[in-house]
Design an enzyme around this catalytic site. Sequence first.
Site, PDB file in Angstrom:
ATOM      1  N   HIS A 143       1.055  -1.376   0.153  1.00 34.89           N
ATOM      2  CA  HIS A 143       0.245   0.020  -0.084  1.00 34.89           C
ATOM      3  C   HIS A 143       0.810   1.123  -0.102  1.00 34.89           C
ATOM      4  O   HIS A 143       0.733   2.294  -0.843  1.00 34.89           O
ATOM      5  CB  HIS A 143      -0.911  -0.173   1.235  1.00 34.89           C
ATOM      6  CG  HIS A 143      -1.746   1.069   1.369  1.00 34.89           C
ATOM      7  ND1 HIS A 143      -2.994   1.216   1.092  1.00 34.89           N
ATOM      8  CD2 HIS A 143      -1.450   2.330   1.917  1.00 34.89           C
ATOM      9  CE1 HIS A 143      -3.404   2.621   1.285  1.00 34.89           C
ATOM     10  NE2 HIS A 143      -2.344   3.240   2.022  1.00 34.89           N
ATOM     11  N   GLU A 144       1.856   1.339   0.721  1.00 33.91           N
ATOM     12  CA  GLU A 144       2.847   2.569   0.968  1.00 33.91           C
ATOM     13  C   GLU A 144       3.587   2.470  -0.332  1.00 33.91           C
ATOM     14  O   GLU A 144       3.969   3.780  -0.908  1.00 33.91           O
ATOM     15  CB  GLU A 144       3.648   2.259   2.091  1.00 33.91           C
ATOM     16  CG  GLU A 144       2.958   2.283   3.466  1.00 33.91           C
ATOM     17  CD  GLU A 144       1.852   3.104   3.746  1.00 33.91           C
ATOM     18  OE1 GLU A 144       2.058   4.338   3.165  1.00 33.91           O
ATOM     19  OE2 GLU A 144       0.843   2.839   4.614  1.00 33.91           O
ATOM     20  N   HIS A 147       1.555   4.277  -2.942  1.00 33.46           N
ATOM     21  CA  HIS A 147       1.705   5.663  -2.893  1.00 33.46           C
ATOM     22  C   HIS A 147       2.730   6.253  -3.393  1.00 33.46           C
ATOM     23  O   HIS A 147       2.739   7.276  -4.164  1.00 33.46           O
ATOM     24  CB  HIS A 147       1.477   6.114  -1.236  1.00 33.46           C
ATOM     25  CG  HIS A 147       0.206   6.114  -0.758  1.00 33.46           C
ATOM     26  ND1 HIS A 147      -0.736   7.055  -1.269  1.00 33.46           N
ATOM     27  CD2 HIS A 147      -0.194   5.667   0.557  1.00 33.46           C
ATOM     28  CE1 HIS A 147      -1.808   6.818  -0.379  1.00 33.46           C
ATOM     29  NE2 HIS A 147      -1.436   6.076   0.715  1.00 33.46           N
ATOM     30  N   GLU A 218      -6.339   6.670  -1.304  1.00 32.61           N
ATOM     31  CA  GLU A 218      -6.290   5.549  -0.437  1.00 32.61           C
ATOM     32  C   GLU A 218      -6.772   4.587  -1.166  1.00 32.61           C
ATOM     33  O   GLU A 218      -6.508   3.296  -0.893  1.00 32.61           O
ATOM     34  CB  GLU A 218      -7.037   5.753   0.849  1.00 32.61           C
ATOM     35  CG  GLU A 218      -6.302   6.577   1.834  1.00 32.61           C
ATOM     36  CD  GLU A 218      -4.777   6.341   2.100  1.00 32.61           C
ATOM     37  OE1 GLU A 218      -4.769   5.077   2.326  1.00 32.61           O
ATOM     38  OE2 GLU A 218      -3.959   6.975   2.040  1.00 32.61           O
TER      39      GLU A 218
END
Length: 287
Positions: A143-144, A147, A218
């Site tokens: 997930h990071e 980003h 997100e």
Amino acid sequence: MSFIMLIVMNLAVMASLYFTLFILSTFFGIHIDPQTTSGLFMMAAFFGFGGSFISLFLSKTMAKRGMGVRVIEQPRSDFEVWLLRTIEHQANKAGIGMPEVGIFDAPPNAFATGWDKNNALVAVSSGLIEMMSREEIEGVLAHEISHIKHGDMVTMTLMQGVLNTFVIFVSRILASMLARDRNGNSNQITFYMISFALEMVFSLFATAILMWFSRYREYKADEGAVELSGANGIYYALAKLGQVPQEQLSLNDDYKAFGIVGFLGSFFASHPPIESRLEHIKEYAKG
């Protein structure tokens, strides 16, 4: 301590911007006249974008100090070896440079920051490491990394700069109109008081817009996590985080937008409700 550092950083940013204006005016003859509409807009853009980009360029340094991040240079355990290898694999798969990797002491959470996708930082908390399995941690890391891959830090900075510019510009324009007396004369004290009040009000609307965009990103980062490491890791990680009281999961305001979870609220939330994210992951994984 982190709150004091935030104030110091903001003061340093403002001082550097004013110093830059002084240098441009004194040595290069570039003068911005805020008394004209075009000059006011240029001034608003200078401070709106300038502050945002300086904060972005300092983000890694401030994150390390503000969150007490220990960057892993030499792994101290088998877990740290695994953590570095996992992030390296995901970074290669995402087509970005290897970010710095760190650990900080806090309840379960994680965040990514940095001004460039090839010069970023991914940090996970000790609480998250203790709470989750390696598959779940891998989902959080993906997930990071997502980003970083999509340049969310830069995109958020640009959007913040645009919003800051219009908040300053519109506030000053309206204040100049409202501060005039019947003879058309402007009272400077009244002008600054009205301008300050309007900036506070418009900043709330600007924050709401920025947080809406953060929520949208997100969902995209969750999709990226599914692509990088599969649906199970990020899904079960979020499900587990959903069992933890939200007040225990908050990051500092500066890093909420890039963390795995953030403060909840219908209007100013940086992250969507975990239930909505779980449903979105299920739908996205189905293809």
